[in-house]
Scaffold this motif. Structure first.
Motif, PDB file in Angstrom:
ATOM      1  N   GLY A  89      37.159  44.051  48.123  1.00 57.61           N
ATOM      2  CA  GLY A  89      37.499  42.631  47.338  1.00 57.61           C
ATOM      3  C   GLY A  89      38.410  43.031  46.257  1.00 57.61           C
ATOM      4  O   GLY A  89      38.257  44.120  45.352  1.00 57.61           O
ATOM      5  N   TYR A 118      35.383  38.553  34.980  1.00 53.65           N
ATOM      6  CA  TYR A 118      36.119  39.396  34.207  1.00 53.65           C
ATOM      7  C   TYR A 118      35.233  39.672  32.926  1.00 53.65           C
ATOM      8  O   TYR A 118      34.939  40.876  32.419  1.00 53.65           O
ATOM      9  N   CYS A 158      44.478  33.743  35.247  1.00 55.26           N
ATOM     10  CA  CYS A 158      44.207  33.581  36.535  1.00 55.26           C
ATOM     11  C   CYS A 158      44.930  32.393  37.014  1.00 55.26           C
ATOM     12  O   CYS A 158      44.819  31.361  36.338  1.00 55.26           O
ATOM     13  N   ASN A 162      40.489  29.374  38.944  1.00 56.37           N
ATOM     14  CA  ASN A 162      39.401  29.150  39.091  1.00 56.37           C
ATOM     15  C   ASN A 162      38.410  28.779  37.891  1.00 56.37           C
ATOM     16  O   ASN A 162      38.496  29.682  37.131  1.00 56.37           O
ATOM     17  N   ASP A 189      45.524  37.302  38.184  1.00 58.03           N
ATOM     18  CA  ASP A 189      44.717  37.340  39.366  1.00 58.03           C
ATOM     19  C   ASP A 189      45.366  36.284  40.247  1.00 58.03           C
ATOM     20  O   ASP A 189      45.138  34.995  39.814  1.00 58.03           O
ATOM     21  N   LYS A 222      40.200  34.906  50.543  1.00 53.90           N
ATOM     22  CA  LYS A 222      40.475  33.460  50.640  1.00 53.90           C
ATOM     23  C   LYS A 222      41.327  33.029  51.724  1.00 53.90           C
ATOM     24  O   LYS A 222      40.641  32.762  52.913  1.00 53.90           O
ATOM     25  N   ARG A 230      35.273  42.343  52.736  1.00 52.63           N
ATOM     26  CA  ARG A 230      35.413  42.736  51.286  1.00 52.63           C
ATOM     27  C   ARG A 230      36.867  43.549  51.237  1.00 52.63           C
ATOM     28  O   ARG A 230      36.585  44.913  51.368  1.00 52.63           O
TER      29      ARG A 230
HETATM   30  C1  LIG Z   1      37.251  34.645  44.811  1.00 50.01           C
HETATM   31  C2  LIG Z   1      37.768  35.126  43.814  1.00 50.01           C
HETATM   32  C3  LIG Z   1      37.950  36.463  43.630  1.00 50.01           C
HETATM   33  C4  LIG Z   1      37.427  37.411  44.118  1.00 50.01           C
HETATM   34  O1  LIG Z   1      37.749  37.784  45.643  1.00 50.01           O
HETATM   35  P1  LIG Z   1      37.339  39.116  46.390  1.00 50.01           P
HETATM   36  O2  LIG Z   1      36.367  38.411  47.552  1.00 50.01           O
HETATM   37  O3  LIG Z   1      36.424  40.002  45.445  1.00 50.01           O
HETATM   38  O4  LIG Z   1      38.738  39.732  46.759  1.00 50.01           O
HETATM   39  C5  LIG Z   1      38.767  36.827  42.474  1.00 50.01           C
HETATM   40  N1  LIG Z   1      39.442  36.255  41.783  1.00 50.01           N
HETATM   41  C6  LIG Z   1      39.225  34.863  41.841  1.00 50.01           C
HETATM   42  C7  LIG Z   1      39.835  33.558  40.730  1.00 50.01           C
HETATM   43  C8  LIG Z   1      38.407  34.086  42.717  1.00 50.01           C
HETATM   44  O5  LIG Z   1      38.036  32.806  42.932  1.00 50.01           O
END
Ligand SMILES: *Cc1c(COP(=O)(O)O)cnc(C)c1O
Length: 366
Positions: A89, A118, A158, A162, A189, A222, A230
């Motif tokens: 992930g 973070y 980001c 999110n 990100d 996503k 993962r």
């Molecule tokens: C969901 C998410 C991730 C993490 O996703 P992984 O499943 O660990 O790849 C990372 N950054 C943001 C902003 C997310 O919403």
């Protein structure tokens, strides 16, 4: 047993209630989970077909270098193979960055609200965390820049953010990179990159050659719909990647995840369909929200942050009793909102009926 002192102040990740438990608690036969921005359309059928026919050799360690997938991703996004780093992930890449660059006496800067991992990982490494409030859901890049000092090691951006779903405009991002000192690592990100509809806003990758202190994060969790396996990755110049690679565990991504990602990467049609479906659902949900007068952020991701006339927790509770799991904004640092994944059209219609009902109740109550 004494661990790092910070461990006494942090809690393990609080997983949402399991679907089965909620079904039992409220006597529901079906629950729609809209809390974690998973892909409601599943994942590429090619992945399923492959694994129905082929069983991996689970007794053999995976290829720690991720060679096959590495080559495919490099070709797809047009970077050099040595510019990539794979993680369990993209969340694991966040961990690696913190482990490699943060320690007591350093600080790191991020927006609030934003993705909570973070901060969590930075605190574990002993760094001070500087949080700059978003403005109308956007990163306040001016104040983030002003907060950089001699001890700043990492800045987290980001995009789409999110929970707001808003994208950092390309020009603003470039201006920020131009000003940002070269010894400060900037993490961009892009977990929801595939959903961005405004193409003029993207393309941080083209800037990688100009800025040696930039790393972009992407994931298969996503839009690709492989959250359960993962796997995600970081993209940066090779010097930076080599540093981060030191802290990576030798076999951090599984052979199963690598293979699934490789096949999924090739199925551009699935991603295009996902994006088109998501866009159509977004428009229709927004239209509905306009009719009841609830405000929302102009998301470019597969989730929507909506302002609620009562607390987000109350709306969450009402929805969960009716079979929909969303995230109350109070848990995201965004009070009086809810965030929900844009699910399938039929499920969204059902949820809208419930929200319309709640809206009527609220009006009558006043
Ligand atoms: C969901 C998410 C991730 C993490 O996703 P992984 O499943 O660990 O790849 C990372 N950054 C943001 C902003 C997310 O919403």
């Amino acid at each position: 047993m004494e661990g790092k002192a910070i461990l006494n102040q942090l809690s393990p990740y609080q997983q949402g209630k399991q679907i089965k438990d909620i079904e039992k608690e409220y006597g529901l036969d079906r629950i729609v989970k809209l809390a974690s921005n998973e892909n409601p359309y599943g994942y590429s059928a090619h992945v399923r077909e492959y694994f129905l026919k082929n069983i991996s050799e689970f007794n053999i360690y995976p290829d720690g270098y991720t060679a096959e997938l590495r080559k495919a991703v490099a070709d797809k996004i047009n970077v050099n193979e040595n510019q990539l780093l794979f993680g369990s992930g993209s969340e694991e890449i966040v961990q690696m960055i913190c482990r490699a660059f943060l320690y007591s006496g350093t600080n790191t800067i991020m927006a609030t609200p934003t993705f909570p991992q973070y901060k969590h990982n930075a605190l574990i490494e002993g760094a001070d965390v500087v949080e700059i409030p978003t403005v109308n859901g956007y990163h306040d890049l001016e104040n983030i820049y002003k907060s950089i000092d001699h001890n700043t090691k990492v800045v987290w951006l980001c995009s789409p953010n999110n929970p707001s779903g808003l994208v950092i405009p390309k020009e603003d991002f470039k201006d920020f990179m131009d000003k940002c000192p070269e010894n400060v690592l900037v993490v961009l990100d892009e977990a929801y990159y595939e959903y961005i509809d405004d193409s003029k806003d993207i393309h941080a990758l083209t800037l990688l050659s100009d800025y040696s202190n930039l790393i972009v994060l992407r994931t298969f969790s996503k839009a690709y719909g492989l959250a359960g396996l993962r796997i995600g990755y970081g993209i940066a110049n090779n010097n930076l990647i080599t540093k981060l690679d030191v802290v990576r565990g030798p076999f951090n991504t599984t052979s199963l995840a690598q293979k699934a990602a490789l096949i999924a990467l090739d199925d551009t049609e699935f991603i295009e369909d996902t994006k088109a479906n998501n866009f159509a659902v977004k428009k229709s949900v927004q239209q509905f929200l306009d009719t009841i007068g609830w405000k929302y952020y102009e998301t470019q991701a597969n989730f929507l942050l909506v302002s609620t006339p009562v607390s987000g927790t109350e709306v969450f509770q009402f929805l969960v009793e009716n079979g929909f799991i969303v995230r109350p904004g109070e848990l995201l640092g965004s009070p009086n909102t809810i965030r929900f994944t844009l699910g399938k059209a039929e499920d969204m219609n059902l949820m809208q009926d419930k929200l319309a009902q709640l809206h009527q109740q609220i009006i009558k109550g006043n």
